[in-house]
Design an enzyme around this catalytic site. Structure first.
Site, short mmCIF file in Angstrom:
data_model
loop_
_atom_site.label_atom_id
_atom_site.label_comp_id
_atom_site.label_asym_id
_atom_site.label_seq_id
_atom_site.Cartn_x
_atom_site.Cartn_y
_atom_site.Cartn_z
N LYS A 1 70.11 28.09 31.91
CA LYS A 1 69.75 26.99 31.02
C LYS A 1 69.67 25.65 31.73
CE LYS A 1 70.52 29.19 26.89
NZ LYS A 1 69.66 29.14 25.69
N THR B 1 66.06 20.77 30.40
CA THR B 1 66.06 20.69 28.94
C THR B 1 65.17 19.51 28.58
OG1 THR B 1 68.35 21.49 28.88
CG2 THR B 1 67.51 20.44 26.87
N GLU C 1 64.55 23.56 19.26
CA GLU C 1 65.79 23.07 18.67
C GLU C 1 65.61 21.66 18.13
OE1 GLU C 1 69.20 23.59 21.13
OE2 GLU C 1 68.58 25.58 21.83
N GLU D 1 63.29 27.49 23.81
CA GLU D 1 64.00 27.56 22.53
C GLU D 1 63.70 26.27 21.78
OE1 GLU D 1 68.20 28.44 23.08
OE2 GLU D 1 67.75 30.59 23.20
N GLN E 1 70.19 34.84 32.39
CA GLN E 1 71.21 34.75 31.33
C GLN E 1 71.92 36.08 31.11
OE1 GLN E 1 69.57 33.15 27.70
NE2 GLN E 1 71.53 33.12 26.62
N HIS F 1 68.63 33.40 14.05
CA HIS F 1 68.51 33.52 15.51
C HIS F 1 69.65 34.36 16.08
CE1 HIS F 1 67.90 32.44 19.72
NE2 HIS F 1 69.12 31.94 19.78
N GLU G 1 62.79 36.32 20.63
CA GLU G 1 62.75 36.85 19.27
C GLU G 1 61.34 37.28 18.88
OE1 GLU G 1 65.14 34.65 16.12
OE2 GLU G 1 65.24 33.29 17.81
N ASP H 1 65.13 23.91 24.82
CA ASP H 1 66.20 24.44 25.66
C ASP H 1 65.63 25.60 26.47
OD1 ASP H 1 68.67 25.25 26.68
OD2 ASP H 1 69.15 26.42 24.90
N ASP I 1 75.21 22.15 23.13
CA ASP I 1 74.21 22.95 22.45
C ASP I 1 74.91 23.93 21.51
OD1 ASP I 1 71.66 23.75 21.86
OD2 ASP I 1 71.46 25.07 23.60
N ARG J 1 65.84 34.32 30.59
CA ARG J 1 66.58 35.40 29.91
C ARG J 1 67.17 36.42 30.86
NH1 ARG J 1 67.59 32.78 25.32
NH2 ARG J 1 65.70 32.30 24.16
#
Lengths: 441, 441
Positions: free
Chosen positions: B266, B270, B214, B212, B253, B147, B387, B246, B140, B250
């Site tokens: 993560k 996925t 992607e 996320e 993380q 971002h 975000e 993904d 990844d 948070r």
């Protein structure tokens, strides 16, 4: 935990003479599994005995296995990787080891089974060893608090250990494709690096190539995605152990690793020793988990069990040796750079595995987990050059006068591991070695 | 780069009526490959056409393929994954697409080939889609500078972008085992988290679950370990593209990621869209690489080619939609949360791939590389909730009055992608979706 059984009996000797020598890694008490090939034939599963390999599938075909359990486990060996054996239930694998142990014992030497088995031995010197499993995912941990502290000091002298370290078994995903078996050469990687005083990075051969001495373990069985593996069931999810060299380009690492961790600094090659020493063979060598100091936190409940505290560690001594091109030319022996103890790790294998699956991440048979660099508190127990030379500030002088800060082209790194305990026969891991080749043109 | 050929002709229409509808992702100009199963049968390789799937192996068995190239590529589809097709040479894959395109064209509708092919169609509504390849390794990246800047601002307001960002395509290894096809549920992970004001971490269900958005791409062919893939050959090493969610916890993380990067935050799941849109089908939609500002460094030579600068980008629009449990109960439509452009990424797919192999890391057919969150500079182009809600500080209000900072149990996240260009037929990617389940008890 696996109980001590008759396969551990120190009185056992084999009719394979080399298995009885004091110096062998592979006495009859070990019987590690590996994947080998000889000549043009496809790879097959074998067990190591002294300086010989016993072909498991050939034993099956020669009707040398009697119990249903042994038969089922040997059937699982037909595919030429250990994945199916790592999927099989533990009792089958244990049953196979027991029958192979009985077949190879000295007192059987006159029997028809032993005579037939003798004809199925392959000298190790004639065989090529392979990565023993199709490794679906490879995860590398960071379980030595001494290593983490030593490395941290170089970057953060006042605060070497990050706040999460003693709570979380830190790990990251490594690269499965570039895992190679002992003996494969390792080409010096090219990559982006930036000297502290340079305005911009440049691209070229790594100048700070290093090794990391680690212990690896393969996953047995699997968990469904979404389900955890409790700490109390983590030991039975470990098939066996090997040695790992996590080759590392420190200059590439320093420039690339923020914020997502190591990537190209590690994934050019990882070397594994080819023999998988089973958890069962290692039962006599279990050790307490590293004791926590009064100022250190207890493991959170999902990482705690009384059994793990008592015997989740493993008394495995890991040595790193170096043989430079000049030493090789001069006929010199490899020189030992360090000797560390896997029992000193802050986290046990079971804690690493339970943590890995605690979020529901599905582990698969044949997945490889590695411990991170095995370093202890003494200077001579540091498992990488980054630590041994304080990032190149204090070069090592070799007996022939050569100096090393990091690895040079032609250097061979050898790792050896063994488990010793009074009253038991020493069990070894075989070699994990690789020579550094010059970077591509 | 792949040239525009007759399969891109906007005048082409199919005798599969649904493939001619304005809203379809799968017109005859697309023909993406996927792996499907129906009923008890094993998985097979198909191409999407409108709301139908054409079984490639069945076409082979029915003697509908004529050229040697198409025949060879269809043979590679027999294994039930796309890995062999990703190993086959490009001309074969192109030859297969051309023959399938001709077979499915409107003007062939009366022919025996079309009649035979019609009998081999499987309605998508009857099929179950699988992860299309055995993914050996999943990597990844972090290729959106918007971002990286937005996330960086939350942690380092004065210095949002790290010094390496504009020189190195930052990436890390992800988890292959937990990659699932669109539609699989995603259980909320448990994990260690530590609130800023807490003395110690605790273990429990993640409270800051995020997605996320992607773009992923699969590797075609392979390089030997130790050999790089030059930027000029990187495009031919990309088989095709998909969408990737993904999923990210948070809070896990934030606590675990230093110093080795994301891990359990993560690797619990996925999600990939199941159809692989070939690089060939995307040829009309290539775009210039993102222009570098006067204050931005040029790519180092190993990441630079004139062709990549001119058309290394891809004009793919990626949308994220949300359907909450309440909305589903009320029969409401999913609401769009964001829309980003993949052409805005700081690094192109070819740069990511060339960087990945620049140290000699061996890539294998079927490896998956993903771009990292696709975010643009505008507020409505941000590809994750972290975000969009400024880490939960600014909740989103949905049309029905519900608010979201992060994902709640029962929320379904849907991603859609498409490539549009005047004079060409729009090519879509199909859905990438998943519902959040509550954490395990």
């Amino acid at each position: 935990m696996t109980a001590i059984n008759e396969t551990h009996d120190p009185a056992l000797r084999s009719w394979v003479a080399s298995a009885n020598e004091q110096t062998t890694d592979f006495p009859i008490q070990n019987l590690p599994f590996g994947v080998f090939s000889r000549g043009p034939g496809g790879p097959g599963v074998g067990v190591a005995i002294g300086d010989q390999i016993l072909n498991v599938s050939a034993c099956l075909e020669a009707n040398l296995l009697e119990s249903d359990a042994a038969f089922a486990a040997a059937e699982a060996c037909r595919s030429g990787t250990l994945n199916a054996l790592m999927t099989a239930d533990r009792l089958s694998v244990s049953g196979l080891r027991l029958e192979l142990s009985r077949l190879l014992r000295d007192e059987e030497s006159g029997g028809s089974g032993a005579r037939a088995a003798a004809s199925l031995l392959v000298p190790m010197s004639d065989a090529r060893m392979h990565v023993p499993a199709d490794i679906g995912d490879y995860t590398d941990f960071y379980a030595s608090v001494d290593h983490a502290t030593n490395i941290g000091k170089m970057f953060r002298p006042d605060n070497p250990l990050l706040p999460n370290y003693k709570h979380v078994p830190i790990g990251y995903h490594g690269r499965a494709s570039s895992i190679v078996a002992s003996g494969a050469t390792v080409r010096r990687p090219r990559g982006q690096t930036k000297a502290a005083d340079a305005e911009a990075p440049s691209f070229g051969p790594s100048r700070l190539l290093d090794y990391e001495a680690e212990v690896g373990f393969y996953v047995a069985g699997s968990n469904r995605r979404g389900d955890a593996i409790p700490i109390g069931r983590a030991e039975e999810s470990i098939f066996g152990f090997c040695l790992v060299n996590d080759w590392s380009a420190r200059d590439i690492q320093a420039w690339e690793y923020q914020p997502l961790g190591p990537f190209l600094s590690k994934n050019f090659a990882t070397t594994v020793s080819p023999w998988v020493v089973t958890s069962e063979a290692l039962a006599p060598f279990r050790a307490p988990a590293r004791a926590r100091g009064a100022d250190e936190p207890s493991p959170l409940p999902y990482l705690f069990s009384a059994a793990n505290e008592e015997e989740g560690g493993l008394a495995l001594t890991l040595e790193v040796l170096l043989l430079t091109e000049k030493m090789r030319a001069d006929g010199a022996e490899p020189v030992r750079l360090s000797r560390g103890s896997f029992a000193d790790m802050f986290w046990t294998p079971a804690q690493m595995l339970a943590h890995h699956a605690s979020n529901g991440c599905n582990l698969r048979p044949g997945d490889l987990l590695a411990s991170g660099t095995v370093s202890g508190s003494s200077d001579d127990s540091r498992g990488c050059l980054m630590e041994l030379t304080s990032r190149g500030a204090k070069p090592i002088t070799l007996p022939n006068g050569e100096e090393r800060c990091f690895l040079e082209d032609g250097d061979e790194v050898l790792m050896r591991g063994s488990c010793r305990r009074t009253g038991f026969v020493t069990v070894g891991f075989g070699e994990c070695r690789g020579v550094v080749e010059s970077a591509s043109k």
